[in-house]
Design a protein around this motif. Structure first.
Motif, PDB file in Angstrom:
ATOM      1  N   THR A 152       0.834  -1.202   0.000  1.00  0.00           N
ATOM      2  CA  THR A 152       0.000   0.000   0.000  1.00  0.00           C
ATOM      3  C   THR A 152       0.867   1.250   0.000  1.00  0.00           C
ATOM      4  OG1 THR A 152      -1.684  -1.181   1.270  1.00  0.00           O
ATOM      5  CG2 THR A 152      -1.837   1.208   1.216  1.00  0.00           C
ATOM      6  N   THR A 153       1.928   1.242   0.810  1.00  0.00           N
ATOM      7  CA  THR A 153       2.829   2.395   0.870  1.00  0.00           C
ATOM      8  C   THR A 153       3.450   2.679  -0.491  1.00  0.00           C
ATOM      9  OG1 THR A 153       3.353   1.896   3.178  1.00  0.00           O
ATOM     10  CG2 THR A 153       4.870   3.337   1.999  1.00  0.00           C
ATOM     11  N   LEU A 154       3.949   1.649  -1.158  1.00  0.00           N
ATOM     12  CA  LEU A 154       4.608   1.840  -2.443  1.00  0.00           C
ATOM     13  C   LEU A 154       3.624   2.313  -3.511  1.00  0.00           C
ATOM     14  CD1 LEU A 154       6.961  -1.290  -2.468  1.00  0.00           C
ATOM     15  CD2 LEU A 154       7.580   1.091  -2.036  1.00  0.00           C
ATOM     16  N   VAL A 155       2.423   1.716  -3.531  1.00  0.00           N
ATOM     17  CA  VAL A 155       1.427   2.106  -4.549  1.00  0.00           C
ATOM     18  C   VAL A 155       0.983   3.546  -4.343  1.00  0.00           C
ATOM     19  CG1 VAL A 155      -0.941   1.690  -5.327  1.00  0.00           C
ATOM     20  CG2 VAL A 155       0.605  -0.225  -4.985  1.00  0.00           C
ATOM     21  N   MET A 156       0.699   3.911  -3.093  1.00  0.00           N
ATOM     22  CA  MET A 156       0.179   5.255  -2.837  1.00  0.00           C
ATOM     23  C   MET A 156       1.262   6.318  -3.030  1.00  0.00           C
ATOM     24  SD  MET A 156      -2.914   4.802  -2.477  1.00  0.00           S
ATOM     25  CE  MET A 156      -3.272   6.540  -2.202  1.00  0.00           C
ATOM     26  N   TYR A 157       2.479   6.018  -2.603  1.00  0.00           N
ATOM     27  CA  TYR A 157       3.550   7.001  -2.790  1.00  0.00           C
ATOM     28  C   TYR A 157       3.830   7.227  -4.280  1.00  0.00           C
ATOM     29  CZ  TYR A 157       8.089   9.263  -2.486  1.00  0.00           C
ATOM     30  OH  TYR A 157       9.124  10.147  -2.625  1.00  0.00           O
ATOM     31  N   SER A 158       3.825   6.148  -5.041  1.00  0.00           N
ATOM     32  CA  SER A 158       4.007   6.276  -6.487  1.00  0.00           C
ATOM     33  C   SER A 158       2.873   7.080  -7.106  1.00  0.00           C
ATOM     34  CB  SER A 158       4.084   4.878  -7.112  1.00  0.00           C
ATOM     35  OG  SER A 158       4.156   4.972  -8.521  1.00  0.00           O
ATOM     36  N   PRO A 188      -7.120  13.516  -3.792  1.00  0.00           N
ATOM     37  CA  PRO A 188      -8.258  13.207  -4.686  1.00  0.00           C
ATOM     38  C   PRO A 188      -7.822  12.555  -5.996  1.00  0.00           C
ATOM     39  CG  PRO A 188      -8.527  15.374  -3.707  1.00  0.00           C
ATOM     40  CD  PRO A 188      -7.142  14.924  -3.352  1.00  0.00           C
ATOM     41  N   ALA A 189      -6.691  13.007  -6.551  1.00  0.00           N
ATOM     42  CA  ALA A 189      -6.222  12.426  -7.809  1.00  0.00           C
ATOM     43  C   ALA A 189      -5.746  10.990  -7.635  1.00  0.00           C
ATOM     44  CB  ALA A 189      -5.083  13.281  -8.377  1.00  0.00           C
ATOM     45  N   SER A 190      -5.431  10.593  -6.394  1.00  0.00           N
ATOM     46  CA  SER A 190      -4.891   9.252  -6.137  1.00  0.00           C
ATOM     47  C   SER A 190      -5.959   8.251  -5.709  1.00  0.00           C
ATOM     48  CB  SER A 190      -3.811   9.337  -5.046  1.00  0.00           C
ATOM     49  OG  SER A 190      -2.779  10.219  -5.417  1.00  0.00           O
ATOM     50  N   ILE A 191      -7.214   8.663  -5.677  1.00  0.00           N
ATOM     51  CA  ILE A 191      -8.272   7.751  -5.229  1.00  0.00           C
ATOM     52  C   ILE A 191      -8.359   6.486  -6.098  1.00  0.00           C
ATOM     53  CG2 ILE A 191     -10.795   7.513  -5.062  1.00  0.00           C
ATOM     54  CD1 ILE A 191     -10.890  10.235  -3.796  1.00  0.00           C
ATOM     55  N   PRO A 192      -8.258   6.583  -7.442  1.00  0.00           N
ATOM     56  CA  PRO A 192      -8.276   5.328  -8.237  1.00  0.00           C
ATOM     57  C   PRO A 192      -7.176   4.355  -7.831  1.00  0.00           C
ATOM     58  CG  PRO A 192      -8.634   7.225  -9.655  1.00  0.00           C
ATOM     59  CD  PRO A 192      -8.264   7.778  -8.317  1.00  0.00           C
ATOM     60  N   ASP A 193      -5.982   4.869  -7.530  1.00  0.00           N
ATOM     61  CA  ASP A 193      -4.895   3.982  -7.098  1.00  0.00           C
ATOM     62  C   ASP A 193      -5.149   3.439  -5.697  1.00  0.00           C
ATOM     63  OD1 ASP A 193      -3.242   4.146  -9.409  1.00  0.00           O
ATOM     64  OD2 ASP A 193      -2.681   6.165  -8.804  1.00  0.00           O
ATOM     65  N   LEU A 194      -5.804   4.237  -4.851  1.00  0.00           N
ATOM     66  CA  LEU A 194      -6.166   3.745  -3.517  1.00  0.00           C
ATOM     67  C   LEU A 194      -7.159   2.587  -3.639  1.00  0.00           C
ATOM     68  CD1 LEU A 194      -6.158   3.926  -0.439  1.00  0.00           C
ATOM     69  CD2 LEU A 194      -7.943   5.681  -0.606  1.00  0.00           C
ATOM     70  N   ILE A 195      -8.118   2.730  -4.565  1.00  0.00           N
ATOM     71  CA  ILE A 195      -9.072   1.647  -4.786  1.00  0.00           C
ATOM     72  C   ILE A 195      -8.353   0.396  -5.293  1.00  0.00           C
ATOM     73  CG2 ILE A 195     -11.063   0.906  -6.136  1.00  0.00           C
ATOM     74  CD1 ILE A 195     -11.774   2.923  -4.027  1.00  0.00           C
ATOM     75  N   ALA A 196      -7.372   0.602  -6.194  1.00  0.00           N
ATOM     76  CA  ALA A 196      -6.602  -0.541  -6.703  1.00  0.00           C
ATOM     77  C   ALA A 196      -5.847  -1.223  -5.570  1.00  0.00           C
ATOM     78  CB  ALA A 196      -5.630  -0.066  -7.781  1.00  0.00           C
ATOM     79  N   ALA A 197      -5.285  -0.407  -4.649  1.00  0.00           N
ATOM     80  CA  ALA A 197      -4.582  -0.992  -3.500  1.00  0.00           C
ATOM     81  C   ALA A 197      -5.543  -1.767  -2.604  1.00  0.00           C
ATOM     82  CB  ALA A 197      -3.888   0.116  -2.703  1.00  0.00           C
ATOM     83  N   LEU A 198      -6.762  -1.243  -2.445  1.00  0.00           N
ATOM     84  CA  LEU A 198      -7.761  -1.952  -1.631  1.00  0.00           C
ATOM     85  C   LEU A 198      -8.081  -3.318  -2.237  1.00  0.00           C
ATOM     86  CD1 LEU A 198     -10.259   0.943  -0.792  1.00  0.00           C
ATOM     87  CD2 LEU A 198      -8.759  -0.242   0.809  1.00  0.00           C
ATOM     88  N   LYS A 199      -8.216  -3.340  -3.572  1.00  0.00           N
ATOM     89  CA  LYS A 199      -8.534  -4.613  -4.232  1.00  0.00           C
ATOM     90  C   LYS A 199      -7.413  -5.631  -4.027  1.00  0.00           C
ATOM     91  CE  LYS A 199     -11.565  -2.877  -7.897  1.00  0.00           C
ATOM     92  NZ  LYS A 199     -11.743  -2.691  -9.351  1.00  0.00           N
ATOM     93  N   VAL A 200      -6.168  -5.164  -4.164  1.00  0.00           N
ATOM     94  CA  VAL A 200      -5.036  -6.071  -3.950  1.00  0.00           C
ATOM     95  C   VAL A 200      -4.993  -6.537  -2.496  1.00  0.00           C
ATOM     96  CG1 VAL A 200      -2.515  -6.236  -3.951  1.00  0.00           C
ATOM     97  CG2 VAL A 200      -3.694  -5.081  -5.830  1.00  0.00           C
ATOM     98  N   ASN A 201      -5.261  -5.615  -1.576  1.00  0.00           N
ATOM     99  CA  ASN A 201      -5.157  -5.943  -0.154  1.00  0.00           C
ATOM    100  C   ASN A 201      -6.232  -6.915   0.325  1.00  0.00           C
ATOM    101  OD1 ASN A 201      -2.888  -4.451   0.193  1.00  0.00           O
ATOM    102  ND2 ASN A 201      -3.910  -2.653   1.049  1.00  0.00           N
ATOM    103  N   VAL A 202      -7.346  -6.999  -0.401  1.00  0.00           N
ATOM    104  CA  VAL A 202      -8.369  -7.991  -0.018  1.00  0.00           C
ATOM    105  C   VAL A 202      -7.745  -9.386  -0.002  1.00  0.00           C
ATOM    106  CG1 VAL A 202     -10.473  -9.163  -0.779  1.00  0.00           C
ATOM    107  CG2 VAL A 202     -10.370  -6.669  -0.792  1.00  0.00           C
ATOM    108  N   GLY A 203      -7.057  -9.728  -1.090  1.00  0.00           N
ATOM    109  CA  GLY A 203      -6.416 -11.040  -1.162  1.00  0.00           C
ATOM    110  C   GLY A 203      -5.237 -11.173  -0.213  1.00  0.00           C
ATOM    111  N   LEU A 204      -4.431 -10.096  -0.096  1.00  0.00           N
ATOM    112  CA  LEU A 204      -3.252 -10.165   0.768  1.00  0.00           C
ATOM    113  C   LEU A 204      -3.636 -10.310   2.233  1.00  0.00           C
ATOM    114  CD1 LEU A 204      -0.954  -7.456  -0.891  1.00  0.00           C
ATOM    115  CD2 LEU A 204      -0.855  -9.949  -1.127  1.00  0.00           C
ATOM    116  N   ALA A 205      -4.692  -9.608   2.653  1.00  0.00           N
ATOM    117  CA  ALA A 205      -5.128  -9.721   4.049  1.00  0.00           C
ATOM    118  C   ALA A 205      -5.575 -11.144   4.367  1.00  0.00           C
ATOM    119  CB  ALA A 205      -6.261  -8.733   4.326  1.00  0.00           C
TER     120      ALA A 205
END
Length: 269
Positions: A152-158, A188-205
């Motif tokens: 999540t840190t890497l995706v959001m920082y990028s 606000p511009a990073s919300i799509p990437d935050l959603i993408a991180a959430l989708k990835v984190n569902v499986g990782l969690a």
């Protein structure tokens, strides 16, 4: 058609609706064919029911354990651990990415550590969590957070860094502070990437919690899987896997619905 602004728009909506129905129908057909083929293979002897079980056996085991009252407790424990790890890992990862964005010096300091932590298999940290936190809920939660926080840190920082510089320069030319730039433009511009991180984190969690329950838990779906393996009750293993798949799919669908709502709102803006 409802919501259409013109005949051409109505035809377009009808075409899209037809495609959506076709996709849903194909998905259901594949699922039904898979379940039916699995059941037929087990009954005909093509598949060894001791190893692969069968949908009928899985349903029988599910009903029996549900009536006895123990299954709902295992499901509740695993789901609560997963949801909590999912929320904490995503929240902590986003907060860390924000902190790094605010401080370029901190970003340069932490960059090699993030790369090392991202490349490290987080499962290997399990024994360390058990020794330091104890064999219980804390270690399972720590495992889920450890697996989700770095990605999540890497995706959001990028994502924060990829926002167009022209928008940032325009905001700064009007005297916007760094905090205002982040709140009004960057996040606000990073919300799509935050959603993408959430989708990835569902499986990782789910991976983190199930692995944690393998190691230390005496209850939960991960415990049922490892217990079923130890006593060679592979129907119990398959039933637990099916439950995990169904609940993980429900969580992913919830994130997808949230994505549609947020993106629709952005379009309206």
């Amino acid at each position: 058609m409802r919501g259409a602004q013109s005949k051409a728009h109505a035809a377009y909506l009808k075409k899209m609706r037809t495609k959506e129905i076709a996709v849903t129908t194909c998905r259901l057909a594949i699922l039904i064919a898979f379940v039916a083929g699995w059941e037929w293979g087990a009954r005909s002897g093509l598949l060894d029911p001791f190893i692969f079980s069968s949908p009928g056996r899985i349903v029988e085991t599910f009903v029996q354990m549900w009536v006895e009252g123990g299954l709902w407790k295992d499901i509740g424990i695993t789901v609560s651990e997963t949801v909590l790890g999912f929320i904490l890992g995503t929240g902590a990862g986003t907060a860390l990415a924000t902190l790094i964005w605010y401080s370029p010096f901190l970003s340069r300091v932490l960059d090699p550590y993030l790369v090392v932590l991202n490349s490290m298999p987080k499962v290997a940290l399990g024994p360390l969590f058990i020794v330091t936190i104890g064999a219980g809920f804390g270690s399972i939660l720590a495992m889920a957070i450890a697996i989700t926080i770095i990605i999540t840190t890497l995706v959001m920082y990028s994502s924060f860094q990829s926002v167009g510089q022209e928008f940032l320069q325009l905001a700064r030319s009007f005297g916007a502070t760094r905090g205002q730039v982040f709140r009004k433009i960057i996040f606000p511009a990073s919300i799509p990437d935050l959603i993408a991180a959430l989708k990835v984190n569902v499986g990782l969690a789910w991976v983190g919690v199930i692995v944690g329950e393998f190691l230390v838990s005496k209850a939960g779906l991960g415990h049922l899987i490892i217990y079923g393996f130890q006593v060679f009750n592979l129907t119990l293993v398959m039933m637990s896997l099916v439950i995990v798949a169904l609940i993980a799919t429900a969580m992913y669908e919830a994130v997808s619905r949230m994505e549609k709502r947020l993106l629709r709102h952005r379009q309206l803006d």
